[in-house]
Scaffold this motif. Structure first.
Motif, mmCIF file in Angstrom:
data_model
loop_
_atom_site.group_PDB
_atom_site.id
_atom_site.type_symbol
_atom_site.label_atom_id
_atom_site.label_comp_id
_atom_site.label_asym_id
_atom_site.label_seq_id
_atom_site.Cartn_x
_atom_site.Cartn_y
_atom_site.Cartn_z
ATOM 1 N N SER A 95 0.940 -1.060 0.058
ATOM 2 C CA SER A 95 0.048 0.053 -0.195
ATOM 3 C C SER A 95 1.023 1.063 -0.358
ATOM 4 N N THR A 96 0.421 2.725 0.020
ATOM 5 C CA THR A 96 1.244 3.681 -0.335
ATOM 6 C C THR A 96 0.793 4.355 0.895
ATOM 7 N N SER A 97 0.450 3.894 1.956
ATOM 8 C CA SER A 97 1.142 3.879 3.943
ATOM 9 C C SER A 97 2.070 3.060 4.014
ATOM 10 N N GLY A 98 2.535 2.338 3.476
ATOM 11 C CA GLY A 98 3.703 1.044 3.439
ATOM 12 C C GLY A 98 3.829 -0.047 3.410
ATOM 13 N N SER A 99 2.617 -0.979 3.730
ATOM 14 C CA SER A 99 2.431 -1.999 3.797
ATOM 15 C C SER A 99 2.989 -3.043 3.178
#
Lengths: 494, 444
Positions: free
Chosen positions: A157-161
């Protein structure tokens, strides 16, 4: 594959609010025998990916089998076009909770990889079990089935997952159908509708002892043909664990799906009587009723490491000491709930899953369980024998045969394959065509005894339907036999 | 989309790869979009495309099936090898005789329409606007499904069909009621979103503030949607050769006998003018119009090649994709229309219930063919021929054969009933049924 997922993610324009990518590889094998002959022997596989984009407060989702550069570009462009189409008709912004990004991996623990067990061995076992069901010429159909599934999921994901998972689940069961004139009876083991299913390896199939149990199952189907009809009236009802599992699924599991409760499933699967105003003070069941959503139970069909939004697997009390406490939630629906009920301040409890790469992830049951007797707030740890001894008159019912519930999850009716009359604390005559009916909160408030952990099993329900386009999901339900007072029994005229 | 010639080439490649006695390949290509709305806004909006290949091989009457979702040469080869490997592990099925041989298949138009995400969103918004104008809440889905299907076998069959559908359905909710409506067409331009919206809104308003009613036996008017939901289970458990010959069907051993009232005729017609035609089944065998029940008498049941050979009778073209453990199923079954209008039927009810839809219908016992379920989205009390008030939903436990023995009147037209997705369209008339057993009530 995680790198491939990252590559797809990197192509999504940076001006979106949020995006995630899932690549999924699924593999399954199915065997079905009928009358001692293999009726179906098949293997299937599927691979694809999806992009889910949140832009200007609306979602866009596109999926494809085509992982070529051109295919990926086309898929991303489609997802963005979809957000634009939705944007024109937007009334509120989608907001995500502040779940933290996760980097991790998970693999279903198992002893014996079902895909490595020789097919000949599986066929031999199933055909033997099938043949062992045929204890009488009144058995018109004997069947055995086996299925194994492997799902590899790669999520970024773009949040870093960045999450990699491999889920394996296996199932098997047997079923005998007996006919005499117009009378038709079924008996299954260990459960109806494809047996028992768990996130385990082939050891599950071995543990079921299908061949050893088959003659009893076949004989029960035959005996049911001449058994007395289940009487009608309001009686004490003891539900065996495999039937209670489906009761939990239909009257609790679906009712606590937050997307349903907020009206997002109204057009298809329905809504829920458990509206947000009932949170924290609605009496759902009696004091000993404790229902949990627990994606961490070893072997549960709803067990995993992370959900399809990258939220870690959790255990959540849905009903504690009879009081409605929580929903199963997603990152966007939980944010809606914050607005509706300021007392609710939790993050997603990690129950979002999609049935394949081509499907939108949505709230699905994990393992929804009735906590066993003998634990905190659940009363005494009964045994089934003690429960029968403690019942003056009642009916014991086992193994689901039919199920139906209204679109708000109030009025339900279940039929089971078999029942037994309990008289003066003793299990007596076998009963055919047992049915019972009730209204969900009234029913759960009549629960006065639950058997202990020794008789508690996580039953698998591999055929839970929800959503448009339709998605079939695998869910689990921990249950032990339990007693319910004064339930309407024998509600069908035969 | 791939087109007929390209799929034929792929099918020929697969058939050449196989060394089995007989081989069948099913190829599918699909492109789908679905816009879903709830609480008067679009909340799920998606598109996906996929391929499917399924290979069935037969070696000495031993059968294996393998499937995957890629058409590259390696995947085709692996699918053939896997199916062959599985077949070799099998014991022979003595009842298997042969895959079907080529027969003439009716030409039908391959009609494809791709809806844009904008068209789907606009359709959804038409419904939302109408609901908002009455302070109601709309939910629903607007789906566009485009697919190609090709079936080929080593005996010379090659059958190809392409089609699409645009399905719009909605449930509009008020404080105490709800209403359902749907429409389907090949092309989004032909889907009447305004009519869908107005129908659902009207039903919601009519059914608001429902009153309690005692469960029990009532005369009923089942509207077409409810009739279709009841008959779906007859379709699966009734005229199905597998269940029929297992003696597990209500129809078992009743060929040529009266099974329903004389006013009931059941026809399976994949070429009816109100459905999207389906020229062949999943073995590439031609479909045709068949009368299953004529004036209450059982005349035919559904067969595929396996059961037709096993029971030495004619293949009726009702195969599902292999491996099929359900048996052959008629997918275009309807009750032939009668001679009454819906209003005439209501006028003829002394005291009864008008039922719009059924919900969560399940079979209790396939041999008796009794079902349970709930009413949904508008149930009304009829007294002396007039609809007098909406009532709360009820649970029913009802034998389908008993209902079809007690049909007082049949509507004089068939209504087209869209499924939520795909090309299958149901057809049903409204029915006036003398008695229907409601066993309990719910709280709304």
């Amino acid at each position: 594959m995680l790198n491939d997922a990252d590559g797809i993610l990197s192509k999504i324009p940076s001006h979106v609010d949020y995006a995630d990518v899932r690549i999924v590889e699924q593999e399954s094998e199915d065997i079905a025998t009928k009358d001692g002959v293999v009726e179906a022997l098949s293997s299937s596989s599927s691979k694809g990916y999806n992009v889910r984009i949140l832009k200007d407060g609306v979602w866009g989702f596109a999926a494809s089998h085509d992982m070529s550069t051109m295919g990926v570009d086309e898929t991303i462009a489609k997802a963005l076009a979809i957000t634009d189409a939705s944007l024109k008709h937007k009334t509120t912004d989608v907001k995500l909770d502040n779940s933290k990004p996760v980097q991790g991996s998970y693999k279903t623990p198992f002893q014996e990889d079902p895909f490595q067990v020789p097919t000949e061995e599986k066929l031999e076992l199933l055909v033997a079990a099938d043949k062992a069901l045929r204890v009488s010429d009144k058995i018109v159909v004997s069947q055995a089935s086996y299925q194994a599934n492997r799902e590899k999921k790669y999520f970024v994901s773009t949040s870093g997952s960045k999450i990699e998972q491999e889920i394996i689940w296996t199932g098997a069961g047997i079923e005998a159908s007996a006919v005499d004139g117009t009378e038709f009876q079924n008996r299954s083991y260990p459960n109806s509708f494809r047996g028992q299913n768990q996130t385990r390896g082939f050891e599950l199939v071995r543990d079921l002892d299908l061949v050893e149990n088959a003659p009893r199952v076949g004989q029960e189907a035959v005996d049911l043909l001449t058994a007395d009809l289940c009487p009608s009236g309001e009686f004490d009802l003891i539900l065996d664990g495999n039937q209670l599992a489906l009761q939990i699924h239909e009257s609790c599991g679906h009712a606590v799906e937050l997307d349903r409760a907020l009206g997002y499933e109204a057009s298809y699967a329905g809504t829920s009587f458990l509206t947000p105003d009932k949170l924290f003070d609605f009496r759902y069941g009696s004091d000993i009723v404790n229902l949990t959503a627990d994606a961490t139970i070893p072997g549960g069909l709803g067990t995993f490491g992370y959900d399809d939004e990258g939220v870690p697997a959790q255990r959540t009390y849905l009903v504690k000491n009879g009081i409605f406490q929580d929903y199963i939630t997603s990152r966007d629906t939980v944010s809606k709930l914050h607005e509706i009920n300021p007392k609710y301040n939790k993050r997603s409890n990690g129950t979002v899953r999609a049935s394949s790469w081509s499907r939108l992830p949505m709230i699905r049951m994990t393992n929804i369980n009735l906590e066993p007797g003998g634990e905190e707030g659940t009363g005494k740890a009964w045994t089934l024998d003690d429960l029968i001894k403690d019942t003056e008159y009642g009916i014991l019912m086992s193994t689901n045969r039919s199920w139906s519930i209204d679109d708000k999850r109030y009025n339900f009716q279940f039929g089971t394959e078999i029942g037994w009359e309990i008289k003066n604390g003793k299990k007596g005559r076998m009963l055919r065509n047992p049915t019972y009916q009730g209204i969900t909160p009234q029913f759960w408030n009549s629960c006065d005894a639950i058997c202990g952990r020794d008789e508690w099993t996580v039953w698998g329900t591999p055929n839970c339907g929800k959503g448009q386009p339709s998605q079939v999901m695998y869910t689990g339900h921990g249950a032990s036999p339990a007693r319910f007072r004064k339930v309407k029994v024998g509600v069908v005229k035969w | 989309m791939f087109g007929k010639e390209k799929l034929k080439q792929i099918a020929e490649t697969v058939l050449k790869l196989s060394k089995a006695d007989q081989t069948e390949v099913i190829l599918s290509v699909s492109g789908n979009s679905l816009t879903r709305f709830a609480n008067n806004e679009i909340h799920q909006n998606m598109a996906w495309k996929d391929l499917g290949i399924s290979v069935r091989v037969i070696i000495d009457k031993k059968i294996g099936v393998a499937s995957t979702n890629s058409f590259d040469k390696r995947s085709l080869k692996e699918a053939v090898e896997k199916a062959t490997e599985l077949a070799k592990l099998q014991e022979p099925d003595p009842d298997f005789v042969s895959l079907p041989k080529p027969e003439d298949i009716s030409d039908v138009e391959n009609d494809i329409f791709f809806a844009t995400e904008g068209e789907l969103a606009e359709g959804a918004h038409t419904v939302i606007r109408e609901a908002l104008s009455e302070h109601l809440t709309a939910s629903g889905a607007y789906a566009n499904d485009v697919s190609e299907l090709a079936v080929a076998n080593s005996l010379g069959i090659f059958a190809y069909h392409a089609g699409s559908s645009c399905n719009l359905s909605t449930i509009v909710m008020g404080k105490s009621s709800s209403g359902f409506a749907a429409d389907v067409a090949r092309n989004a331009a032909d889907v009447d979103a305004q009519r869908v919206a107005k129908t659902a809104v009207s039903k919601t308003l009519q059914s608001s503030d429902p009153e309690d009613i005692e469960p029990g036996e009532y005369e009923v008017i089942l509207e077409p949607q409810a009739v279709s939901e009841m008959m779906a289970f007859f379709q699966w458990y009734g005229p199905n050769a597998r269940i029929y010959h297992e003696k597990s069907s209500y129809l078992s051993e009743k060929m040529g006998q009266k099974v329903f009232g004389e006013n009931i005729t059941l026809i399976d017609d994949p070429f009816h003018e109100l459905v999207f035609p389906m020229p062949f089944d999943f073995e590439g065998y031609p479909k045709k119009k068949i009368m299953f029940v004529e004036n209450g008498v059982l005349r035919n049941i559904a067969y595929d090649s396996y059961y037709a050979h096993k029971y030495k009778t004619e293949n009726t073209g009702h195969a599902l994709p292999a491996p099929n453990t359900l048996g052959p199923i008629p997918l275009h079954l309807y009750i032939a229309p009668g001679d009454k209008t819906r209003d005439d039927m209501i006028k003829n009810v002394k005291r009864g219930l008008l039922v719009t839809r059924l919900w969560y219908v399940r079979v209790l016992n396939p041999k008796v063919l009794n079902i349970t379920g709930m009413t949904r989205d508008g149930t009304f009390l009829i007294e002396d021929g007039n609809i007098v008030k909406p009532v709360k939903n009820l649970r029913f436990n009802q034998s389908i054969p008993d209902a079809l023995h007690n049909v007082v009147a049949i509507e004089n037209k068939l209504t087209q009933l869209a499924s939520f997705e795909g090309e299958l369209i149901g057809l049903a008339p409204a029915l006036h049924i003398r008695k229907w057993e409601f066993s309990s009530a719910t709280l709304f």
